[in-house]
Design an enzyme around this catalytic site. Structure first.
Site, PDB file in Angstrom:
ATOM      1  N   HIS A   1       6.183  24.969  64.015  1.00 57.96           N
ATOM      2  CA  HIS A   1       7.140  26.064  63.843  1.00 57.96           C
ATOM      3  C   HIS A   1       8.519  25.538  63.467  1.00 57.96           C
ATOM      4  CE1 HIS A   1       9.272  25.142  67.594  1.00 57.96           C
ATOM      5  NE2 HIS A   1       8.082  24.930  68.138  1.00 57.96           N
TER       6      HIS A   1
ATOM      7  N   GLU B   1       2.201  25.222  72.939  1.00 58.71           N
ATOM      8  CA  GLU B   1       2.840  23.925  73.159  1.00 58.71           C
ATOM      9  C   GLU B   1       2.359  23.323  74.477  1.00 58.71           C
ATOM     10  OE1 GLU B   1       3.933  21.141  72.514  1.00 58.71           O
ATOM     11  OE2 GLU B   1       5.969  21.439  71.747  1.00 58.71           O
TER      12      GLU B   1
END
Length: 229
Positions: free
Chosen positions: A9, A87
């Site tokens: 991202h 994550e």
């Protein structure tokens, strides 16, 4: 030849503040939006046309996927979310400033928590409000699935389970797949896909907004790997 493209991202607000983010649902910073747009433009210039996109449950990855698909005029394709692409969970370090943590624990332990392959940070207690069981994203999840801390190895195991279950069959069919996820998640996937050693993976960097391309044959053997930067 099927293609898999991994994109970390764009820069988030907590990336800018140098904080351990993990599973906290922090938004993209304005710079991160631009990084995602540029990634989409580069993929368009290179002639990519995806059949499906996967993202984590976190908005910074989801929005990166949406922005890239918009640049490619592919908003109509399936965009699926899988928490296993989240994550790495940073446990008790979640939300803390990295420089302050380093000053408190020392550089050796800091690097061990942040960059080692199989050493997790200190865990969150189950009553800590930062624990995923208090997050509405995961209200229907069995508590035992939700981590209170993770090493890179833990992150890799869950991400690659999602890859083998959901992505690999599509690649075998010749589909082109985009995954927008996170630095550690992609680092763990790259470790397995590229065969990087436990000793070398701490030095491997995943930049924000830079597509990493894998080309597979029908037997799912990797024939080519490159970045588009």
């Amino acid at each position: 030849m099927a293609k898999l493209v991994l994109v970390r991202h764009g820069k988030s607000e907590w990336n800018k503040q140098n904080r351990f983010t993990g599973w906290v649902d922090v938004d993209l910073a304005p710079e991160g939006i631009e990084e995602a747009k540029k990634a989409g433009q580069k993929l368009k210039e290179a002639g990519f046309c995806f059949d499906i996109c996967f993202s984590s449950y976190l908005k910074r990855a989801i929005k990166t996927g949406i922005i890239i698909l918009e640049e490619l005029d592919l908003l109509f394709i399936d965009h699926l979310k899988d928490w296993r692409f989240n994550e790495r969970h940073y446990g008790a370090l979640t939300g803390l400033n990295k420089d302050e943590v380093k000053a408190e624990v020392g550089e050796e332990k800091f690097l061990l928590y942040r960059r080692s392959y199989d050493v997790p940070p200190p865990p969150l207690s189950e009553d800590d409000k930062r624990h995923p069981r208090f997050d509405p994203h995961y209200k229907n999840f069995p508590v035992e699935l939700l981590p209170n801390t993770e090493s890179l190895k833990d992150n890799q195991i869950r991400a690659m389970a999602a890859f083998h279950e959901r992505v690999a069959p599509l690649l075998v069919e010749g589909k082109d797949v985009l995954i927008t996820a996170h630095g550690n998640t992609i680092r763990g996937m790259v470790k397995e896909l590229d065969g990087i050693s436990d000793e070398d993976i701490p030095k491997f960097e995943i930049a924000t907004g830079i597509p990493r391309v894998y080309e597979f044959d029908e037997a799912l053997h990797i024939k080519n790997v490159y970045n588009i930067d």
